[in-house]
Design an enzyme around this catalytic site. Structure first.
Site, mmCIF file in Angstrom:
data_model
loop_
_atom_site.group_PDB
_atom_site.id
_atom_site.type_symbol
_atom_site.label_atom_id
_atom_site.label_comp_id
_atom_site.label_asym_id
_atom_site.label_seq_id
_atom_site.Cartn_x
_atom_site.Cartn_y
_atom_site.Cartn_z
ATOM 1 N N ARG A 217 -85.280 -13.440 45.366
ATOM 2 C CA ARG A 217 -86.117 -14.545 45.770
ATOM 3 C C ARG A 217 -87.237 -14.782 44.759
ATOM 4 O O ARG A 217 -87.664 -15.908 44.553
ATOM 5 C CB ARG A 217 -86.687 -14.285 47.158
ATOM 6 N N GLY A 218 -87.678 -13.713 44.133
ATOM 7 C CA GLY A 218 -88.760 -13.826 43.160
ATOM 8 C C GLY A 218 -88.395 -14.735 42.013
ATOM 9 O O GLY A 218 -89.070 -15.730 41.738
#
Lengths: 629, 342
Positions: free
Chosen positions: B279-280
């Site tokens: 997700r980063g």
């Protein structure tokens, strides 16, 4: 002119300014009970024009009453629904909202109140209703710092937090005694000046120089948030108006700094809110200093502000005989109250703790939140009287409709709600635990694993947050224990508190234990936690007794006796406890281990556990599984 | 929603707080970034900025839930939706739905329409806030004080994008995809990590200490309070410009490319910071693209990445409780390290 209100000078002054400019948002009046703060707040009604709403929020107020909702008219008549009921917040629009003892207002209500105060509107999304009401009001509230710390979110939402002083001078007491039955009456000349000031206010102007000074001082003092300078500007202008001056003077600026900024700086305005006899330590001394430095002849109201008598309320001012007497009296008070506190507390039906304290029999039973009729997660509707809880409109209607349909075998039409149809809502509160972290910060700790203790405390704190428990942090050193993180505070505050923790001095372990007891009892009353878990980091030393004793050895002995008594008392208030011996050298059967026995606690020492796994071990000991879910 | 409206402070007039403003604008350009969380002290214009943002958003192209339903669904399952839909259409601007702390569960998920039931004997479904926020923003002020049972519910729906209502004899499913916007003061209580993870960008606001900015802030606040209408008019040109910039950036967004070189940099940064999951880097890439679009550029540069890295990654670092340095600084250092390593 403020002479008869000597102890209430600051509050009355702040109220007057608030009545002049509603953008100052509010006044919080703090002080011990019996100093006339509630009487003053109620009397202050006259400062606002006639017909201004003055709405009082009772402490037992429900969220529904506060924000509004829908009432069901029924009970034998034709079922109908009322138009939305305006809540107290909306009813206070354009006027004053008064909360007596606001520190006792449940947190969810407080959060909504503060949100409305800053947004100026009520956003109602409840029970099928969806609407907005304007709700711009000023808040007048009282609190007692001896009873509970004031939530910080409140401090920054209003311009003024002021303290009442104990009324000491004969004249004031006589005046109040003479007023008995009539209560407090605000002199007509003050009311008149306020009225006039409201008219003058739009013309008052604040020159660039003063604006710059107010902003620069805010930066220099490190005041939090950018709302304070706005309040300060408004405060200076209101004060100028009160004194019938159109240009703001240097004196007005000084006053704004004193009234608006000073209470906001420092780690907390009300340190030791739990500690009883020094409600405003750290707050008042600089305040007095400031007014000392700048006596302004042009401000009549300031003329009597200095109250030399209040100085001796500050314990840290010196040792000596008076001090000793006071702490003795306090200790006596404490010991007298202890058994009572346990007996007086109305304990709601508690779930079984996940792990009972050592030595008590293991009990089975439901491990969940508290079932109640007040708030939390909605569980079910149960038949019951509206007096006992909140009416579940849908369930009530459904019951009535079904009843009707079954009886008449027709589509549900013309329902009649009978009393026996009424259902009320049952909730479950995910109560969680109160984790009470107590860290020794005395001089001897420097030799011990203080850093490791900090580290472990923070790791545990973090875990506790994940599980939605409440966490409080108490450190003790020097004269006494200090609540650096009240239950429910955020972790960043805890981190900061641990990092800047003052160390050195004597070891007031007994004071720490007695405060733990108070906290454990309060937590149950106020937050209805499932139980309290104590995590104590200590080397087992104690050399600062509550009762004053002369001589080093005698002091040590007295301190240790107190520790024993308190630990045995405290034990019954705890659901689990861990004593973590931070002494470098491990002495089997040493004082920390003995303390653990008195507390019924698990004893841990560094040599028995690697540093890294320490937090995990402690967590495992107190938490076999999360309670309440 | 019935009621009145009160004047909203214009976004363009907010003094300072550049990171927060940038984060909000990025979320407006690309809702898929996944929302913004603004944490900071009280009195730092957090909720002012969010409410102001709503005034800048273009009206949604597909107006929420209604557009995604078949005719049959509309008529049979949600007879009331038609009504609320036309009401929503009349209102200008994108849906920025407020979730107040005092909201009850039935209003969040939707429930039996009591009025219809009692007045007309109809069993009708009254959609809740989640339905209203579909396709738009759901704003929670003081998000860290929201009751746990509502947080649980939000997490469920935010993860699945579907709201399932099983109550009062209803069995309703409807899509509920919305962008979460939250604000709060971290010192008043912590956010659960699960919820933290739901926000694309995390920005930390601090008290403005620059004296001249502080003075300007007071001046503008006073001006707005004294005569909101005049103030709004004064700022309308700047507001219009911002509105156009956002609209242009939205159109341009799909065309913005990320060169492999920059993409590699993004992944390296996330690796170096030990960030779990993907997700980063996905958020960081999206945020960098949105920034390029806002600045009217076709390609993402390393500079874009640098300027959005902290807000995209700050809340995804593993937290070491006693670490002296702030997560933001840690990210800055990692970026420096990457530059030097080249």
């Amino acid at each position: 002119m403020i002479r008869p209100f000597l102890g209430l000078r600051d509050p009355l002054f702040a109220l007057s300014l608030l009545a002049i400019d509603p953008h100052l948002k509010g006044v919080l009046i703090g002080g011990p009970s019996g100093t006339g703060k509630s009487a003053l707040a109620r009397a202050a009604r006259v400062l606002w024009p006639e017909g201004t709403p003055f709405v009082e929020v009772p402490l037992h107020c429900t969220l529904e009453r506060l924000v509004g909702g829908r009432a069901l008219f029924g009970g034998g008549q034709r079922a109908s629904i009322s138009p939305p009921n305006k809540g107290l917040l909306a009813r206070a629009h354009g006027g004053v909202l008064f909360v007596d003892d606001i520190h006792l207002l449940p947190l969810p209500l407080l959060a909504v109140l503060v949100q409305t105060l800053s947004s100026g509107e009520v956003c109602l999304e409840r029970e099928g209703l969806s609407c907005r009401y304007p709700s711009r009001f000023v808040l007048v509230a009282t609190f007692n710092p001896q009873e509970a710390p004031l939530p910080e979110l409140l401090l920054h939402s209003v311009a003024f937090t002021v303290q009442t002083h104990t009324l000491r001078d004969l004249e004031t007491r006589m005046y109040l005694a003479g007023q008995q039955g009539q209560g407090l009456i605000i002199p007509a000349d003050i009311v008149q000046s306020v009225q006039e000031a409201r008219r003058i206010l739009p013309q008052v102007n604040l020159v660039e120089k003063h604006l710059r000074e107010l902003c620069a001082v805010a930066t220099r003092m490190g005041v939090e948030g950018n709302r304070c300078e706005f309040f300060a500007v408004r405060c200076a202008r209101a004060n100028a108006a009160l004194h019938r001056r159109v240009p703001v003077t240097r004196g007005d600026v000084d006053l704004a700094i004193r009234l608006v900024y000073l209470p906001r700086v420092g780690e907390s305005v009300l340190p030791g809110g739990e500690s009883g006899d020094q409600p405003a330590e750290g707050h008042q001394p600089p305040q007095r200093k400031a007014s000392n430095e700048q006596p302004r002849p042009d401000q009549p109201a300031e003329a009597h502000w200095e109250n030399p008598n209040s100085r001796d309320g500050n314990r840290s001012a010196g040792g000596g005989e008076a001090d000793g007497q006071r702490s003795a009296a306090r200790a006596r008070q404490l010991f007298r109250d202890l058994p009572l506190a346990g007996g007086q507390v109305e304990i709601p039906e508690l779930p079984e703790p996940g792990r009972p304290a050592m030595g008590s029999p293991v009990q089975g039973g439901r491990r969940g939140g508290l079932l109640n009729f007040r708030g939390g997660r909605y569980i079910r509707a149960v038949p019951g009287s509206p007096a006992r809880g909140r009416v579940d409109v849908l369930a009530t209607l459904k019951a009535a409709a079904l009843d009707h349909a079954i009886r008449s075998r027709q589509a549900a039409q013309g329902w009649r709600v009978q009393p026996h149809h009424v259902h009320i809502k049952q909730f479950e509160r995910k109560s969680g635990w109160l984790f009470l972290f107590v860290v020794d910060a005395s001089g001897s700790m420097v030799l011990n694993h203080l850093d490791a203790a900090r580290q472990a405390a923070l790791q545990l704190l973090q875990q506790a947050y994940i599980h939605r428990d409440r966490v409080a942090l108490l450190t003790f050193q020097g004269e006494g224990a200090k609540l650096v993180l009240p239950p429910g505070g955020g972790i960043s505050r805890a981190r900061r508190a641990l990092q800047v923790m003052r160390t050195g001095g004597r070891t007031p372990l007994s004071d720490a234990l007695s405060k733990c007891m108070t906290l454990a009892v309060r937590a149950r009353q106020r937050w209805q936690v499932a139980g309290t878990v104590l995590v104590l980091f200590t080397d087992g030393r104690a050399n600062q007794p509550l009762q004053p004793v002369k001589g080093r050895d005698a002091r040590k002995e007295a301190a240790w006796r107190e520790v024993q008594q308190l630990a045995l008392h405290l034990r019954s208030h705890l659901d689990a406890a861990v004593v973590f011996d931070v002494r470098v050298l491990h002495i089997p059967g040493g004082p920390a281990e003995q303390l653990a026995r008195w507390l019924g606690a698990t004893y841990l020492h560094f040599s028995q556990t690697g540093r890294k796994t320490l937090a995990a071990q402690v967590a495992g000991l107190v938490r076999p599984g999360p309670p309440g879910r | 929603m019935q009621g009145y409206t009160q004047p909203v402070y214009p976004f363009a007039a907010i003094v300072g707080q550049d990171e927060m403003k940038r984060a909000l604008l990025l979320a407006a350009v690309d809702p898929q970034i996944g929302g913004v969380l603004i944490m900071g002290h009280r009195g730092t214009a957090k909720s002012t900025a969010v409410r102001a943002l709503a005034q800048l958003l273009p009206p949604p192209a597909t107006n929420g839930l209604y557009a995604e339903m078949t005719v049959e669904e509309r008529l049979v399952r949600f007879p009331l939706f038609a009504e609320s839909e036309s009401a929503a259409r009349k209102k200008a601007g994108a849906p920025m739905v407020d979730l107040p702390l005092s909201a009850t569960e039935d209003r969040v998920v939707g429930s039996l329409d009591i009025e219809a039931a009692l007045k007309r004997g109809e069993k009708a479904f009254q959609p809740g806030l989640l339905a209203r926020a579909h396709g738009g923003f759901l704003y929670i002020d003081e998000v860290n004080l929201l009751e746990d049972h509502l947080v649980d519910l939000l997490l469920d729906v935010a993860a699945s994008g579907v709201n399932i209502v099983e109550r009062e004899g209803f069995s309703v499913r409807h899509p509920a995809r919305f962008v979460l916007v939250g604000s709060g003061n971290p010192e008043e209580g912590d956010l659960r990590p699960q919820l933290l993870d739901r926000f694309g960008l995390y920005t930390q606001v601090e008290t403005i200490t620059d004296v001249r900015l502080r003075m300007e802030l007071v001046r503008r606040n006073e001006a707005f309070l004294n005569d909101p209408q005049a103030f709004l008019e004064q700022w309308e040109p700047a507001q219009r410009e911002l509105r156009e910039t956002i609209a242009r950036a939205r159109e341009r967004l799909e065309a913005v490319t990320v060169p492999d070189r920059v993409l590699k940099r993004i992944v390296e940064l996330c690796l170096r910071l030990n960030i779990d999951g993907h997700r980063g880097e996905m958020t960081l890439t999206r945020a960098a693209r949105a920034l390029a679009a806002l600045q009217d550029r076709q390609r993402v540069t390393a500079g874009d990445v640098r300027r959005v890295a902290v807000m995209s990654l700050r809340h995804r670092l593993r937290r070491d409780p006693l670490e002296e340095i702030d997560s933001g600084e840690k990210i800055q250092q990692a970026m420096q390290g990457l530059l030097v390593g080249r």
